[in-house]
Design a protein around this motif. Structure first.
Motif, PDB file in Angstrom:
ATOM      1  N   LYS A   2      -8.882  -4.106  35.118  1.00 35.65           N
ATOM      2  CA  LYS A   2      -8.017  -5.128  34.530  1.00 35.65           C
ATOM      3  C   LYS A   2      -6.584  -4.592  34.497  1.00 35.65           C
ATOM      4  O   LYS A   2      -6.360  -3.388  34.409  1.00 35.65           O
ATOM      5  CB  LYS A   2      -8.499  -5.456  33.116  1.00 35.65           C
ATOM      6  N   LYS A   3      -5.651  -5.496  34.532  1.00 32.14           N
ATOM      7  CA  LYS A   3      -4.250  -5.058  34.564  1.00 32.14           C
ATOM      8  C   LYS A   3      -3.451  -5.624  33.393  1.00 32.14           C
ATOM      9  O   LYS A   3      -3.617  -6.782  33.015  1.00 32.14           O
ATOM     10  CB  LYS A   3      -3.604  -5.500  35.875  1.00 32.14           C
ATOM     11  N   TYR A   5       0.529  -6.074  31.883  1.00 29.66           N
ATOM     12  CA  TYR A   5       1.970  -6.017  32.115  1.00 29.66           C
ATOM     13  C   TYR A   5       2.655  -6.086  30.748  1.00 29.66           C
ATOM     14  O   TYR A   5       2.353  -6.963  29.941  1.00 29.66           O
ATOM     15  CB  TYR A   5       2.414  -7.208  32.978  1.00 29.66           C
ATOM     16  N   LYS A  22      -0.380   0.867  26.161  1.00 26.26           N
ATOM     17  CA  LYS A  22      -0.944   1.169  27.487  1.00 26.26           C
ATOM     18  C   LYS A  22      -2.031   2.227  27.391  1.00 26.26           C
ATOM     19  O   LYS A  22      -3.095   2.112  28.005  1.00 26.26           O
ATOM     20  CB  LYS A  22       0.151   1.656  28.439  1.00 26.26           C
ATOM     21  N   TYR A  30      -7.928  -0.910  31.288  1.00 25.31           N
ATOM     22  CA  TYR A  30      -6.700  -1.561  31.757  1.00 25.31           C
ATOM     23  C   TYR A  30      -5.793  -0.554  32.446  1.00 25.31           C
ATOM     24  O   TYR A  30      -5.609   0.564  31.952  1.00 25.31           O
ATOM     25  CB  TYR A  30      -5.924  -2.156  30.586  1.00 25.31           C
ATOM     26  N   VAL A  31      -5.190  -0.960  33.565  1.00 25.21           N
ATOM     27  CA  VAL A  31      -4.113  -0.155  34.132  1.00 25.21           C
ATOM     28  C   VAL A  31      -2.829  -0.981  34.048  1.00 25.21           C
ATOM     29  O   VAL A  31      -2.863  -2.216  34.070  1.00 25.21           O
ATOM     30  CB  VAL A  31      -4.378   0.256  35.603  1.00 25.21           C
ATOM     31  N   THR A  33       0.594  -2.663  35.209  1.00 23.55           N
ATOM     32  CA  THR A  33       1.125  -3.192  36.459  1.00 23.55           C
ATOM     33  C   THR A  33       2.597  -3.531  36.255  1.00 23.55           C
ATOM     34  O   THR A  33       3.038  -3.812  35.131  1.00 23.55           O
ATOM     35  CB  THR A  33       0.351  -4.438  36.932  1.00 23.55           C
ATOM     36  N   ASP A  38       0.064 -10.234  38.825  1.00 24.67           N
ATOM     37  CA  ASP A  38      -1.340  -9.849  38.996  1.00 24.67           C
ATOM     38  C   ASP A  38      -1.948  -9.329  37.684  1.00 24.67           C
ATOM     39  O   ASP A  38      -2.967  -8.658  37.677  1.00 24.67           O
ATOM     40  CB  ASP A  38      -1.483  -8.792  40.108  1.00 24.67           C
ATOM     41  N   ALA A  39      -1.287  -9.658  36.558  1.00 25.35           N
ATOM     42  CA  ALA A  39      -1.764  -9.130  35.270  1.00 25.35           C
ATOM     43  C   ALA A  39      -2.817 -10.036  34.636  1.00 25.35           C
ATOM     44  O   ALA A  39      -2.734 -11.260  34.730  1.00 25.35           O
ATOM     45  CB  ALA A  39      -0.588  -8.965  34.317  1.00 25.35           C
ATOM     46  N   ASP A  40      -3.821  -9.416  34.006  1.00 34.73           N
ATOM     47  CA  ASP A  40      -4.801 -10.164  33.228  1.00 34.73           C
ATOM     48  C   ASP A  40      -4.305 -10.344  31.802  1.00 34.73           C
ATOM     49  O   ASP A  40      -4.727 -11.242  31.081  1.00 34.73           O
ATOM     50  CB  ASP A  40      -6.133  -9.399  33.190  1.00 34.73           C
TER      51      ASP A  40
END
Ligand code: SAH
Ligand code: SF4
Ligand code: F3S
Length: 434
Positions: A2-3, A5, A22, A30-31, A33, A38-40
């Motif tokens: 999952k991303k 931002y 973060k 989660y990483v 972005t 493209d963020a969840d």
């Protein structure tokens, strides 16, 4: 995978909280972005110290709200979420899933999980005793990192909303601070910046170390090459901290010491609890303890009741101290602040704008003078990375916190090198490896 931002406005507290968010969400896979596309999960960490950031929130939400249609969650964090949480929750009911204040950063994992099934608002203040500082670190591979040493502020500067957004002051246990610094050093960090709204009052209300004692303790940790701290309140800058500038070579030769105004009448109305004379005394003590200390400050112009004569005193203080740099702002009335009661003597916006221009123009000249003075001198520069424009040019900072660009290679990143300054500009220095 999952991303997430995160867009961060405001001060170093928010930068720090965003890094903590973060790190915490990283435990749920989660990483981070660099784009909302493209963020969840899209978070905005807000600031309410002056008017403009509120406009920024509105346009940010406008830009990202369509991502909700594809299933992304959107949340508002930070200081606006704290003091205007309920109204933001209502205003953006179609646009955001989550609103939470700074006290709830440690619980962000749970809050995000709850958005699976409901909209979530958390902006209560926790009891001081219940407040937990987050230990997880996330240095981002950078050479320098922030470490929070206290949360909140017990001062009541009349213009300031921060005590209402960050709550009362809590000093973080020094053992935790030292642990976090050790962890950061292990990740390659060479410079730590201790942060709080009023760092000089650290520990005074508990049986913790004093701020000066904390500085000595951090300096003892192997691998800590540079120590910085922000923000200092001039009233609380005691002789023990001044002495630290004699004893601790790790303490950098730069101090940000917000004065706000050069007029005693204004300082009184702002409830800053020091006079111009006292401020100058502190500056002179610091400069004898650490010759070459670079000084920066914050200034507010157009505070209610500020006359031309008051403003002149700010200008003469600027000359007298010769600040190397400053942040200056037009006074902005903030909801719930005591200065609203002084609003019967407003300064016309046009007048405040002119004062700001006059101040900033003179500051720019003085900054250039200060940077020109460095030409021909050699400084230890901690190399941070390649310059934005040219990979063959490295960028780093002097102990006086000035940015230097010099021809160099990437293997220097993270090391301290001697650089001779060849040219001083308004915002940066240029140099060559000495
Ligand atoms: N804790 C820090 C600063 C916090 S806010 C301190 O005590 O100095 C950062 C800066 O924003 C302040 O130093 C002040 O110059 C400015 N500021 C705060 N409230 C403001 C307001 N209502 N209008 C204009 N500037 C403000
Ligand atoms: Fe605001 Fe004053 Fe506290 Fe700084 S010391 S955060 S200006 S109340
Ligand atoms: Fe802004 Fe909050 Fe910092 S109001 S300046 S983000 S403490």
């Amino acid at each position: 995978m999952k991303k997430v931002y995160i867009k961060t406005f405001g001060c170093q507290m928010n930068d720090y909280d965003s890094a903590k968010i973060k790190a915490l969400l990283g435990e749920d896979g989660y990483v981070a972005t660099a784009s909302p596309d493209d963020a969840d999960l899209i978070l905005v960490n807000t600031c309410s110290v002056r008017e403009k950031p509120e406009h920024k929130l509105r346009s940010f939400i406008g830009e990202v709200r369509h991502h909700r249609e594809r299933g992304a969650r959107i949340g508002i964090a930070g200081c606006m979420a704290q003091h205007a949480g309920a109204s933001l929750f209502k205003r953006y009911r179609k646009d955001v899933d989550l609103v939470f204040g700074p006290d709830h950063v440690p619980n962000v994992r749970e809050l995000v999980q709850r958005t699976e099934t409901e909209r979530v608002l958390e902006n209560s203040f926790l009891d001081n005793a219940a407040f937990a500082f987050v230990q997880e670190t996330h240095s981002d591979g950078k050479v320098g990192a922030f470490v929070t040493i206290q949360k909140g502020c017990d001062n009541k500067c009349t213009f300031c909303i921060v005590p209402m957004t960050r709550g009362t002051e809590v000093s973080r246990p020094s053992a935790q601070i030292l642990d976090e610094v050790r962890a950061l050093v292990d990740q390659g960090v060479a410079e730590v910046t201790l942060i709080g709204q009023n760092v000089n009052s650290y520990g005074l209300k508990t049986d913790e170390k004093t701020f000066a004692e904390l500085l000595y303790a951090v300096a003892e940790l192997p691998g800590v090459e540079r120590i910085r701290y922000t923000t200092s309140h001039p009233r609380d800058m005691g002789p023990d901290v001044v002495q630290a500038y004699r004893d601790l070579p790790q303490l950098t030769s730069h101090l940000h010491l917000p004065v706000q105004s050069g007029s005693d009448r204004m300082l009184k109305r702002m409830k800053r609890f020091y006079t111009r004379e006292r401020y100058l005394e502190v500056v002179s003590d610091l400069r004898s303890a650490r010759p070459g200390l670079s000084l920066t400050t914050d200034i507010i112009v157009g505070f209610p009741g500020e006359t031309d004569a008051d403003f002149d005193e700010t200008m003469t203080l600027l000359e007298e101290v010769g600040f190397d740099g400053s942040f200056s702002f037009k006074y902005s009335p903030r909801p719930g602040t005591p200065a609203l009661r002084l609003s019967d003597e407003p300064v016309l916006d046009r007048v405040a704008g002119e004062r700001l221009k006059v101040f900033q123009k003179r500051q720019q000249e003085l900054t250039l003078v200060s940077n020109k003075r460095d030409e021909g001198r050699v400084f230890d520069v901690l190399v941070e990375g390649p310059s934005r424009w040219d990979d063959d040019v490295m960028c780093g900072r002097t102990g006086t916190f000035k940015m230097v660009n010099f021809p160099g290679t990437a293997d220097l990143i993270g090391t301290t090198v001697a650089v001779e300054i060849t040219r001083g500009f308004t915002n940066t220095l240029r140099g060559e490896l000495a």
